[in-house]
Design a protein around this motif. Structure first.
Motif, PDB file in Angstrom:
ATOM      1  N   TYR A 102       0.940  -1.116   0.095  1.00  0.00           N
ATOM      2  CA  TYR A 102       0.054  -0.057  -0.016  1.00  0.00           C
ATOM      3  C   TYR A 102       0.942   1.241  -0.108  1.00  0.00           C
ATOM      4  O   TYR A 102       0.657   2.176  -0.599  1.00  0.00           O
ATOM      5  N   LEU A 105       2.081   2.077  -3.360  1.00  0.00           N
ATOM      6  CA  LEU A 105       0.959   2.402  -4.235  1.00  0.00           C
ATOM      7  C   LEU A 105       0.616   3.898  -4.140  1.00  0.00           C
ATOM      8  O   LEU A 105       0.157   4.623  -4.782  1.00  0.00           O
ATOM      9  N   TRP A 107      -1.938   6.866  -2.225  1.00  0.00           N
ATOM     10  CA  TRP A 107      -3.526   7.058  -2.000  1.00  0.00           C
ATOM     11  C   TRP A 107      -4.147   6.640  -3.279  1.00  0.00           C
ATOM     12  O   TRP A 107      -3.882   6.762  -4.215  1.00  0.00           O
ATOM     13  N   ILE A 108      -5.498   6.059  -2.910  1.00  0.00           N
ATOM     14  CA  ILE A 108      -6.548   5.451  -3.638  1.00  0.00           C
ATOM     15  C   ILE A 108      -6.292   4.430  -4.632  1.00  0.00           C
ATOM     16  O   ILE A 108      -7.078   3.607  -4.679  1.00  0.00           O
ATOM     17  N   LYS A 109      -5.132   4.509  -5.152  1.00  0.00           N
ATOM     18  CA  LYS A 109      -4.845   3.502  -6.221  1.00  0.00           C
ATOM     19  C   LYS A 109      -5.098   2.060  -5.545  1.00  0.00           C
ATOM     20  O   LYS A 109      -4.493   1.533  -4.487  1.00  0.00           O
ATOM     21  N   ARG A 110      -5.460   0.988  -6.309  1.00  0.00           N
ATOM     22  CA  ARG A 110      -5.567  -0.336  -5.747  1.00  0.00           C
ATOM     23  C   ARG A 110      -4.435  -1.184  -6.163  1.00  0.00           C
ATOM     24  O   ARG A 110      -3.768  -1.090  -7.291  1.00  0.00           O
ATOM     25  N   GLY A 112      -2.946  -4.350  -7.758  1.00  0.00           N
ATOM     26  CA  GLY A 112      -3.435  -5.007  -8.895  1.00  0.00           C
ATOM     27  C   GLY A 112      -2.456  -6.447  -9.014  1.00  0.00           C
ATOM     28  O   GLY A 112      -2.185  -7.036  -7.918  1.00  0.00           O
ATOM     29  N   GLU A 115       1.382  -6.332  -7.418  1.00  0.00           N
ATOM     30  CA  GLU A 115       1.406  -6.354  -6.186  1.00  0.00           C
ATOM     31  C   GLU A 115       0.949  -7.826  -5.469  1.00  0.00           C
ATOM     32  O   GLU A 115       1.564  -8.425  -4.649  1.00  0.00           O
TER      33      GLU A 115
ATOM     34  N   LEU B 132     -13.395   4.699  -2.866  1.00  0.00           N
ATOM     35  CA  LEU B 132     -12.195   5.423  -3.341  1.00  0.00           C
ATOM     36  C   LEU B 132     -10.989   5.108  -2.223  1.00  0.00           C
ATOM     37  O   LEU B 132      -9.946   4.727  -2.609  1.00  0.00           O
ATOM     38  N   LYS B 135      -9.042   0.944   0.427  1.00  0.00           N
ATOM     39  CA  LYS B 135      -7.511   0.292   0.943  1.00  0.00           C
ATOM     40  C   LYS B 135      -7.390   1.139   2.228  1.00  0.00           C
ATOM     41  O   LYS B 135      -6.743   0.469   3.066  1.00  0.00           O
ATOM     42  N   GLU B 136      -7.167   2.490   2.210  1.00  0.00           N
ATOM     43  CA  GLU B 136      -6.794   3.094   3.230  1.00  0.00           C
ATOM     44  C   GLU B 136      -7.763   2.855   4.421  1.00  0.00           C
ATOM     45  O   GLU B 136      -7.198   2.708   5.568  1.00  0.00           O
TER      46      GLU B 136
END
Lengths: 244, 344
Positions: A102, A105, A107-110, A112, A115, B132, B135-136
């Motif tokens: 994380y 990565l 913020w926000i990006k997931r 894939g 990872e 959005l 994950k956080e």
């Protein structure tokens, strides 16, 4: 002259009135496997947490390879104490290891495929590949510790901080973990471990820091791991025979 | 939906505190503007709800008090102040004042179309934010310290989650009321946790439970006169929770008990079989008959277990004699090996 991986200057931390760490100066050279030892309440965990910015110190500064820590975060990975999280949290082993990605990565990006692949590789390194889809509350203490280790490995950092990774794990897991740590050292990574079992210090580590609120001593195990320093740290007359 | 996060953060009581803290906001908003327009009152509720929340956070971080103490303190302080203002308002010669106490227990009938739209829009925004920052949110809930070391601004994520919980509560106030709001937030999440081990599924399930409780509750209260909607919705949600506690396959009480009983019975059976194996081992012919009398309770023997062993064709019984069958001997020897292997 080797590089200094972590440099701590005049670090002082206090909860309320009582100082927990007093004026710590510490230089950790690159590529060592270092144990931090000291009695309960000596501030071992606090030292790690202050270096990592989880706790706010009263005074002092921390630099990683000569630059302030918050600019060098991607070089540092952290393995917290196992007891610091709720293992009944609804998630799987693989998910926890993925959390290691994380940071890169952002913020926000997931996460894939890429990872996921590195998370699976880390799971394999700690011998937990078969447990990837297991619920974390169905893992044993040793397995949970390995998952935490895998999560840090995924970060692919240069410096690893570990808070009592051997706490409550069986002999097999302990050997598995120490082998991974030694591999990290071979790859010229720096590993700093809060450690409790004095007997195993000479066997596992090549560098040691004695801590009891103040820094007592720091250096190569073969030079400073002796009864004198142990007595200074633990306050009682210690007789741990150090192997020659 | 957002309740899932409150439950997992072990901050379940936060919802209760927020909803109670919202009450003085409603009263003050009315005192200032003199209108009963729900959006104006909701802004008041939002402000005092947020104020209460951040005071709670402040108290827990700055003093030695535990969070439950801080919660209880703020909850009763704000609620008391709100009640004071409400009684003050009721004494005033203003025809408009009636109906403000509806916020205590809620009344869905006071909802108008614009309220529903507002709810829909805010829910939509919540959903987008949730997707959005999924994950956080997830990593913060699981391991806050670690999140910090990865370079995330944990304070920001925390405030984001808390703000949305406050928002959701304020919107629900009109329907369910100050006193029962926290049940509305937590019951669906607690029920959902019983059924799943995946965070995403839990959140979806909680949303479904919440929606169903709302629909059923409203339907029931509409079909009967004199049943106010809020409490009925909460009771329906409570039934969901009870049902989940008992019947969930992995965490439910019923299946847990059944599993325990089954395991115990299996163990008794194995013990009898193992004892029989010991005796049969000493004979050349494994099916050599023995008297039933040598079995007793210490080996887990009961008439029932013997019958079950016969039923499984592990033993044959003739009169008061028993003998192991070929199959029974095989099973018993495997059982024994397994136990030996485990001992090592």
């Amino acid at each position: 002259m080797t590089n200094i991986a972590v440099k701590v200057d005049d670090l002082t931390v206090a909860y309320n009135y009582k100082p927990v760490l007093w004026d710590i100066d510490l230089e950790i050279p690159e590529g060592v496997l270092m144990a931090i030892v000291g009695p309960n309440g000596a501030g071992k965990s606090t030292l790690i947490k202050s270096i990592l910015g989880i706790l706010k110190p009263l005074a002092g500064s921390v630099t990683i390879y000569g630059k302030p820590y918050n600019k060098q975060r991607s070089l540092v990975a952290y393995v917290p104490q196992k007891g610091s999280v709720d293992w009944d949290f609804p998630t799987t082993a693989l998910d926890v290891v993925m959390m290691g990605t994380y940071g890169s990565l952002g913020w926000i990006k997931r996460p894939g495929q890429k990872e996921k692949k590195s998370a699976l590789e880390a799971l394999e390194k700690v011998g937990m590949l078969a447990f990837q889809s297991r619920q974390i509350n169905q893992l044993s203490g040793g397995q949970q510790q390995r998952i935490f280790l895998a999560r840090a490995l995924v970060q692919d950092a240069a410096i690893y901080f570990m808070d009592e990774p051997f706490q409550g794990v069986d002999a097999t897991t302990e050997i598995a973990i120490i082998n991974i740590l030694k591999e990290l050292r071979k790859a010229n990574k720096t590993v700093i471990v809060v450690h409790h079992d004095l007997q195993t210090v000479p066997e596992y580590f090549d560098w040691v820091t004695f801590l009891n609120v103040k820094k007592i001593a720091t250096g190569p195990v073969k030079d400073i791991f002796n009864d004198d320093n142990l007595t200074k740290t633990y306050g009682i007359n210690f007789k741990v025979s150090v192997q020659e | 939906m957002l309740g899932s996060f409150a439950v997992l953060r072990k901050q379940s009581l936060l919802g209760d505190a927020i909803s109670h803290a919202a009450l003085p906001g409603i009263a003050i908003a009315f005192l200032i503007t003199g209108t009963k327009d729900s959006s104006v009152l909701q802004i008041g509720a939002l402000i005092s709800g947020l104020l209460g929340t951040f005071w709670i956070r402040g108290i827990t971080t700055k003093t030695h008090l535990k969070s439950d103490t801080a919660l209880g303190l703020i909850l009763s302080l704000f609620f008391g102040f709100g009640m004071l203002l409400l009684t003050f308002i009721q004494k005033q010669p203003n025809a408009n004042q009636a109906g403000l106490d509806k916020y205590l227990f809620g009344q869905a009938a006071t909802l108008v179309e614009s309220d529903v739209w507002l709810m829909a829009i805010v829910t939509g925004i919540c959903l987008i934010i949730l997707l959005l920052f999924w994950k956080e949110f997830k990593i913060l809930l699981f391991d806050a310290d670690y999140t910090k070391t990865l370079g995330f601004n944990t304070k920001f994520i925390d405030i984001l989650i808390t703000s949305f919980i406050v928002l959701a509560i304020v919107l629900g106030l009109q329907t369910v009321g100050v006193v029962l709001m926290s049940a509305m937030l937590l019951a669906p999440a607690a029920a959902a946790r019983q059924w799943t081990n995946s965070l995403s599924f839990m959140v979806v399930l909680a949303a479904i439970f919440g929606a169903f409780a709302g629909v059923f509750g409203t339907a029931i209260s509409a079909s009967q006169t004199n049943l106010s909607t809020g409490p009925v919705i909460v009771i329906v949600a409570g039934v969901f929770v009870l049902f989940s506690f008992i019947f969930s396959p992995s965490r439910g009480l019923l299946f847990k008990q059944l599993r325990i009983i089954k395991n115990r019975r299996d163990l008794e059976l194995h013990k009898t079989l193992a004892f029989m194996y010991h005796i049969a081992e000493t004979h050349d012919n494994i099916s050599h008959p023995h008297t039933i009398k040598i079995l007793n309770n210490f080996q887990g023997y009961t008439t029932k277990t013997l019958k079950e062993l016969e039923h499984k064709h592990y033993v044959t019984i003739q009169g008061n004699m028993w003998s192991l069958t070929e199959e029974g001997f095989k099973v018993a020897s495997n059982l024994y090996n397994q136990q030996n292997a485990k001992d090592e």
